[in-house]
Design an enzyme around this catalytic site. Structure first.
Site, PDB file in Angstrom:
ATOM      1  N   CYS A  56       0.868  -1.182   0.000  1.00 54.47           N
ATOM      2  CA  CYS A  56       0.000   0.000   0.000  1.00 54.47           C
ATOM      3  C   CYS A  56       0.904   1.232   0.000  1.00 54.47           C
ATOM      4  O   CYS A  56       2.055   1.154  -0.441  1.00 54.47           O
ATOM      5  CB  CYS A  56      -0.991  -0.017   1.164  1.00 54.47           C
ATOM      6  SG  CYS A  56      -0.292   0.285   2.795  1.00 54.47           S
ATOM      7  N   ARG A  69      -3.507  -0.451   5.458  1.00 57.90           N
ATOM      8  CA  ARG A  69      -4.010  -1.566   4.643  1.00 57.90           C
ATOM      9  C   ARG A  69      -3.055  -2.745   4.550  1.00 57.90           C
ATOM     10  O   ARG A  69      -3.448  -3.878   4.840  1.00 57.90           O
ATOM     11  CB  ARG A  69      -4.362  -1.069   3.233  1.00 57.90           C
ATOM     12  CG  ARG A  69      -5.542  -0.129   3.221  1.00 57.90           C
ATOM     13  CD  ARG A  69      -5.710   0.534   1.888  1.00 57.90           C
ATOM     14  NE  ARG A  69      -4.629   1.516   1.687  1.00 57.90           N
ATOM     15  CZ  ARG A  69      -4.513   2.289   0.614  1.00 57.90           C
ATOM     16  NH1 ARG A  69      -5.371   2.172  -0.386  1.00 57.90           N
ATOM     17  NH2 ARG A  69      -3.531   3.162   0.510  1.00 57.90           N
ATOM     18  N   ASP A  86      -8.099   3.763   1.197  1.00 55.67           N
ATOM     19  CA  ASP A  86      -7.221   4.018   2.338  1.00 55.67           C
ATOM     20  C   ASP A  86      -8.036   4.517   3.534  1.00 55.67           C
ATOM     21  O   ASP A  86      -8.688   5.546   3.440  1.00 55.67           O
ATOM     22  CB  ASP A  86      -6.172   5.065   1.948  1.00 55.67           C
ATOM     23  CG  ASP A  86      -5.046   5.175   2.941  1.00 55.67           C
ATOM     24  OD1 ASP A  86      -5.124   4.561   4.031  1.00 55.67           O
ATOM     25  OD2 ASP A  86      -4.065   5.882   2.628  1.00 55.67           O
TER      26      ASP A  86
END
Length: 154
Positions: free
Chosen positions: A7, A13, A120
């Site tokens: 990420c 994440r 996100d």
């Protein structure tokens, strides 16, 4: 097999994805055959997972308190057997660094044969992280099932 989750900052994440994947791998007794790592395209190395990410996974009895963010490096890209990114943009960033890896880089959704990206949750309240963790768990389960099924066909 080494699976790399990618990420941006490696504090939300991909840190949750790695924690969830390690838990699933452990429950399936696959720790000897599948290694899970994570990194960020713009990570601040050594940063912890966000408090909300830690809490969202703690509710699933998964501890990521020891997580430390890692920067995505050429070595990580080269040594990973499968790279699963959170967004199409992250996939493009990996491919810009290493175009020859195209056959092993997918978005997590793409690999799990679903549409979309993983938004996100950074800076969002806990329920957003909980929803993200639930979505990650669903997709990672599908991805690991696919890996196991493909290994059985070789």
């Amino acid at each position: 097999m080494k699976i790399l989750f990618v990420c941006t900052g490696n504090t939300c994440r991909s840190s949750m994805a790695a924690g969830l994947a390690k838990d699933i791998v452990k429950k399936r007794n696959l720790e000897q055959t599948i290694e899970i790592i994570s990194a960020g395209t713009m990570a601040w190395p050594g940063s912890p997972a966000t408090a909300q990410a830690v809490q969202a996974l703690a509710e699933k009895n998964i501890d990521i308190n020891d997580h430390q963010a890692s920067m995505l490096t050429d070595e990580l890209i080269t040594t990973a057997d499968l790279i699963l990114t959170m967004t199409a943009g992250h996939r493009q960033q990996v491919l810009q660094k290493a175009p020859e890896t195209e056959k092993k880089v997918y978005t997590l959704c793409q690999y799990a044969e679903e549409e979309g990206d993983i938004p996100d949750p950074y800076g969002q309240p806990l329920p957003v992280y909980q929803a993200c963790a639930a979505r990650l768990e669903q997709l990672i389960t599908k991805a690991l099932d696919k890996i196991i099924n493909n290994a059985g066909k070789k």
